[in-house]
Design a protein around this motif. Structure first.
Motif, PDB file in Angstrom:
ATOM      1  N   PHE A 228     -16.747  -0.498 -22.954  1.00 23.79           N
ATOM      2  CA  PHE A 228     -16.633   0.642 -23.871  1.00 23.79           C
ATOM      3  C   PHE A 228     -16.839   0.068 -25.265  1.00 23.79           C
ATOM      4  O   PHE A 228     -16.020  -0.699 -25.761  1.00 23.79           O
ATOM      5  N   SER A 229     -17.966   0.407 -25.886  1.00 23.94           N
ATOM      6  CA  SER A 229     -18.403  -0.259 -27.118  1.00 23.94           C
ATOM      7  C   SER A 229     -17.361  -0.177 -28.231  1.00 23.94           C
ATOM      8  O   SER A 229     -16.665   0.830 -28.392  1.00 23.94           O
ATOM      9  N   ASP A 230     -17.283  -1.247 -29.017  1.00 22.73           N
ATOM     10  CA  ASP A 230     -16.400  -1.276 -30.182  1.00 22.73           C
ATOM     11  C   ASP A 230     -16.868  -0.296 -31.257  1.00 22.73           C
ATOM     12  O   ASP A 230     -16.115   0.010 -32.179  1.00 22.73           O
ATOM     13  N   SER A 231     -18.104   0.164 -31.168  1.00 27.20           N
ATOM     14  CA  SER A 231     -18.610   1.120 -32.168  1.00 27.20           C
ATOM     15  C   SER A 231     -18.115   2.535 -31.888  1.00 27.20           C
ATOM     16  O   SER A 231     -18.523   3.462 -32.565  1.00 27.20           O
ATOM     17  N   LEU A 232     -17.291   2.694 -30.862  1.00 25.96           N
ATOM     18  CA  LEU A 232     -16.835   4.034 -30.491  1.00 25.96           C
ATOM     19  C   LEU A 232     -15.356   4.200 -30.818  1.00 25.96           C
ATOM     20  O   LEU A 232     -14.587   3.243 -30.753  1.00 25.96           O
TER      21      LEU A 232
ATOM     22  N   VAL B 297     -26.606   0.489 -25.451  1.00 25.51           N
ATOM     23  CA  VAL B 297     -25.676   0.843 -24.388  1.00 25.51           C
ATOM     24  C   VAL B 297     -24.271   0.931 -24.991  1.00 25.51           C
ATOM     25  O   VAL B 297     -23.786  -0.019 -25.595  1.00 25.51           O
ATOM     26  N   LEU B 298     -23.634   2.085 -24.841  1.00 28.36           N
ATOM     27  CA  LEU B 298     -22.319   2.316 -25.459  1.00 28.36           C
ATOM     28  C   LEU B 298     -21.194   2.263 -24.434  1.00 28.36           C
ATOM     29  O   LEU B 298     -20.031   2.101 -24.786  1.00 28.36           O
ATOM     30  N   TYR B 299     -21.555   2.443 -23.182  1.00 28.77           N
ATOM     31  CA  TYR B 299     -20.548   2.523 -22.131  1.00 28.77           C
ATOM     32  C   TYR B 299     -21.197   2.116 -20.823  1.00 28.77           C
ATOM     33  O   TYR B 299     -22.371   2.428 -20.583  1.00 28.77           O
ATOM     34  N   ARG B 300     -20.403   1.401 -20.000  1.00 29.85           N
ATOM     35  CA  ARG B 300     -20.946   1.014 -18.697  1.00 29.85           C
ATOM     36  C   ARG B 300     -19.798   0.921 -17.693  1.00 29.85           C
ATOM     37  O   ARG B 300     -18.697   0.478 -18.028  1.00 29.85           O
ATOM     38  N   LEU B 301     -20.044   1.373 -16.472  1.00 28.55           N
ATOM     39  CA  LEU B 301     -19.038   1.217 -15.415  1.00 28.55           C
ATOM     40  C   LEU B 301     -19.758   0.967 -14.090  1.00 28.55           C
ATOM     41  O   LEU B 301     -20.663   1.723 -13.728  1.00 28.55           O
ATOM     42  N   PRO B 302     -19.376  -0.104 -13.362  1.00 26.36           N
ATOM     43  CA  PRO B 302     -20.000  -0.332 -12.051  1.00 26.36           C
ATOM     44  C   PRO B 302     -19.717   0.854 -11.131  1.00 26.36           C
ATOM     45  O   PRO B 302     -18.635   1.437 -11.178  1.00 26.36           O
TER      46      PRO B 302
END
Lengths: 444, 370
Positions: A15-19, A42-47
């Protein structure tokens, strides 16, 4: 919410620090940019193994056994996992949902408030009808009855709540998982001018959900074996071993990229709320599934099928209408649900191609229609005056059907901004419909 | 004569391995490419120039003191009368990979009866292997005994040629976590060894494994006791949870709890699995806590639980044979496994010990516990 961001990180997510999460002017929580974000970030990622889907939940095998999948399966997965509270791997996610507001969908409004949207597209698509929820509830009870007390009981109200929460947050992840809850990705609010997109590899193995897996290799090997037995020479076999090693390489990254992502599709300025799109949906879908309405929604249109019928009746043009109804389908790609659904004007004042054909047919001289109905070719008229006049009459009839004393969209917008609750949503809805009509009339 | 290629079901041609011929052995292949493809696997059975045993891997392949001792014995023969699983001739378990992963089979009464019978044989064969465990015996000899016991009982030894695994059972000594290939290393007094036996008969597999102390020196080693008894108790604790409505993901929490009590770590790379007509099927059962395994127990399901617990790190590494899994820090690892059947109100341990089974528990002194 801090817990929840930690949960994402603990579960191999990002979960990006820019958010930043804070209260949105749209109501509830929104995601905001703390710094300028370039396009394609990419601002967010979840497997995918961390998402909640009919495939990953505790009762996955029961859902598969009774083929109770899709939205209904996901609602059941949610109900089951939620009943476990903090024992569920998604417990923290559920607590985060409790702190956000439940979507105020039109299907569950009071009868009095529903009257505000009576006879609109919301009504037409079933957005004022609670009946669908109760029939889904009956199906859910039927499923549970097969499961030997493995699923704790739930009331109609609990089911309806679950259905609304799940259907307003589900993403179509891929062929294996289907509709799924993707914790964190659903924090972004919807706009018709979005900043980010939800991304996920849709084309995965239908057996196991993998991007690279044995099941796929098995299929590939089968094909190869057929190949080899067809032409049993050394060269073919060498090809085979080459392919084999390629597969080995790709299985190294197996799983590594099988993720859900949120990625920026344009430059986002620091401080702005970051908006996603839930699809190119008109207000009727937005208010019945998510409980909100967008003023001047870019995907909006207004249906005028009632007025078209009235016009044909009043002017003795039913034969022409009938001919069109049988033939307009050739112009529709993909196929239209019904003739009613194509007879509309959109927010840009544009008329669909099949609707234009209808207008042409209604406007043509009788002789030309007779020729056409006997298999002649359709000739576009040089003079559009007649056609435009018919459209104007239909649009004006639709305008009058509002029984609001001829209020303009602008007036709707003004009083909507002063209103609250369902009344505000209804006024925004009606005003946007009216805007479509005004644009279409203005274009004539 | 069948082609000697482990992944090949063809009849052999005139091509024979020249090294084998020199040693008076006939290994015939159907084609040059088949021979080439299977060379790495086949080469492991060639004696060294001086006829002595040798270490096939570079030093950096190892994490502890155990070494591979080659050559491996040639692939054992299967009696004509014994029914084979689909991978026996090709090395590739086609029916397994084609099974939908979210589908967990519920077995009918007939299949359950077969599971029960084959599991009793798996227990017998494991006990025979277990009795052969003593200092000085090579793992290859134990494998030979296990293979012979399978043949006597009309069982196919399931590991043989499963993804080209070269032997009839797995023998995992000391820091080897699992999937050790039986070779020419003699067991030493003080070792621990896991015997992993799976057999196939009447169309179904049954899978179990057991860790044994080798000699009195091992039985006197507090670390070995803590490791083996902790792992044994972890499996028992997980089995106690198995009943209709139990979530597969919950077993790992229980195993990790026991592991903690014994100061042990839980291996994450290998899991328990569904077992029936297929050797490995859904469900997937991780042994570590907070896992997200999908699915819930229903009566009639068969699966294994097989925790691997380590004295040191949970991390694993593979030898260049691509089978042998060892602990990353070379500290010892133990494992126990049963094939279980979910019943109406709990579970039946199909591969349970009986009074004559070797390798019973040792008392654990309190001071060994965390």
């Amino acid at each position: 919410m801090i817990n929840f961001i930690e949960w994402i990180q603990d579960n191999k997510g990002f979960f990006s620090d820019s958010l930043e999460l804070r209260t949105s002017p749209l109501g509830g929580i929104g995601v905001f940019a703390t710094e300028d974000i370039p396009e394609d970030t990419v601002l967010y990622r979840l497997p995918k193994e961390e998402i909640l889907s009919p495939r990953t939940c505790g009762i996955s095998n029961l859902l598969a056994e009774y083929d109770y999948l899709g939205m209904e399966g996901l609602v059941m997965a949610y109900l089951f996992e939620k009943s476990l509270g903090n024992q569920s791997p998604w417990g923290v996610f559920f607590s985060s949902l409790d702190s956000t507001r439940r979507p105020d969908v039109s299907t569950l409004w009071s009868d009095e408030d529903k009257m505000l949207l009576k006879n609109t597209d919301v009504d037409t698509i079933g957005g004022l009808d609670e009946g669908e929820i109760s029939s889904l509830y009956q199906e859910a009870l039927e499923f549970v009855s097969h499961c030997d007390d493995m699923i704790p009981p739930f009331s109609y109200q609990e089911y309806a709540d679950a259905l609304i929460i799940v259907s307003s947050r589900a993403f179509l992840v891929d062929e294996f998982h289907g509709l799924s809850l993707v914790p964190g990705a659903c924090l972004f609010n919807h706009s018709d001018k979005e900043d980010v997109h939800f991304e996920s590899d849709f084309d995965v193995c239908a057996l196991c959900g993998g991007l690279f897996c044995d099941c796929r290799e098995s299929k590939a090997m089968e094909l190869e074996q057929e190949h080899v037995s067809n032409s049993n020479n050394d060269q073919e076999s060498e090809n085979e071993s080459e392919t084999g090693s390629e597969n080995e390489n790709s299985s190294v990254q197996s799983g590594a990229d099988n993720v859900c992502e949120i990625r920026s599709v344009r430059y986002i300025q620091a401080g702005n709320e970051i908006m996603n799109t839930y699809g190119d949906e008109p207000n009727s879908v937005l208010v019945s599934r998510y409980g909100f309405v967008i003023w001047a929604n870019q995907n909006e249109s207004i249906n005028v099928s009632q007025q078209v019928l009235q016009y044909c009746r009043a002017n003795d043009l039913k034969l022409r209408f009938k001919w069109w109804k049988q033939n307009f389908g050739k112009l529709c790609e993909p196929e239209a649900d019904s003739w009613q659904s194509v007879v509309e004007v959109n927010i840009h004042g544009e008329v669909t191609e099949p609707f234009q054909l209808l207008l042409t047919i209604l406007a043509m001289p009788l002789k030309a229609f007779v020729l056409l109905s006997k298999g002649g070719r359709l000739k576009e008229p040089n003079d559009h005056t007649r056609r435009e006049a018919i459209l104007r009459e239909i649009l004006q009839a639709r305008f009058m059907a509002f029984t609001d004393g001829g209020m303009s969209s602008e007036e709707y917008h003004r009083i909507a901004n002063a209103a609250t609750g369902h009344k505000k949503l209804a006024l925004l809805y009606l005003g946007t419909s009216k805007l479509c009509l005004e644009k279409a009339i203005g274009a004539l | 004569m069948k082609c000697s290629g482990a992944d090949c079901a063809n009849e052999a041609g005139s091509l024979k391995c020249p090294v084998c011929l020199k040693h008076g052995i006939e290994s015939a292949y159907c084609s040059q490419t088949c021979f080439k493809r299977n060379w790495a696997l086949h080469k492991a059975t060639h004696p060294s120039e001086d006829g002595e045993t040798y270490d096939p891997f570079p030093k950096q392949a190892y994490t502890g003191e155990i070494r591979a001792v080659y050559p491996l014995a040639p692939r054992p023969e299967i009696k004509e009368s014994i029914a084979k699983p689909d991978y026996a001739d090709t090395g590739f378990p086609k029916s397994e990979v084609e099974e939908q992963r979210s589908h967990i089979r519920v077995l009918d009464a007939d299949t359950i009866a077969k599971m029960r019978a084959v599991s009793a044989l798996a227990r017998e064969i494991t006990d025979i292997g277990g009795r052969a465990v003593k200092p000085g015996v090579t793992t290859e000899e134990i494998d030979r005994i296990v293979h012979a016991a399978c043949m006597e009982r009309g069982c196919y030894p399931s590991p043989l040629n499963y993804y080209n695994f070269p032997r009839s059972c797995c023998t995992s000594v000391n820091e080897v976590i699992c999937h050790g290939i039986p070779d020419k290393r003699p067991l030493e007094d003080g070792d621990i060894i896991n015997l992993d036996i799976t057999v196939y008969k009447d169309g179904v597999h049954s899978d179990m494994n057991h860790t044994y102390y080798v000699g009195d020196k091992a039985r006197a080693n507090p670390d070995a006791i803590r490791l083996i008894e902790g792992t044994r108790q972890a499996l028992d604790a997980a089995i106690a949870l198995v009943k209709p409505g139990a979530l597969f993901r919950s077993f790992g929490d229980e195993i990790e709890k026991v592991a903690k009590k014994f100061g042990l770590s839980v291996v994450r790379s290998y899991t328990g699995h569904g077992i029936h007509e297929l050797f490995h099927a859904a469900p997937n059962i991780p042994h570590y806590a907070n896992n997200k395994a999908a699915g819930i127990c229903k009566p009639g399901m068969c699966f294994t639980i097989e925790p691997m617990l380590n004295l040191g790190t949970y991390r694993d590494k593979s030898w260049p044979d691509n089978w042998t899994a060892v602990t990353a820090d070379g500290k010892w690892s133990a494992q126990f496994e049963h094939t279980l059947l979910v019943t109406e109100d709990g579970c039946e341990v199909l591969t349970a010990r009986n009074k004559r089974s070797p390798g019973g528990p040792l008392p654990v002194p309190k001071k060994l516990l965390a």
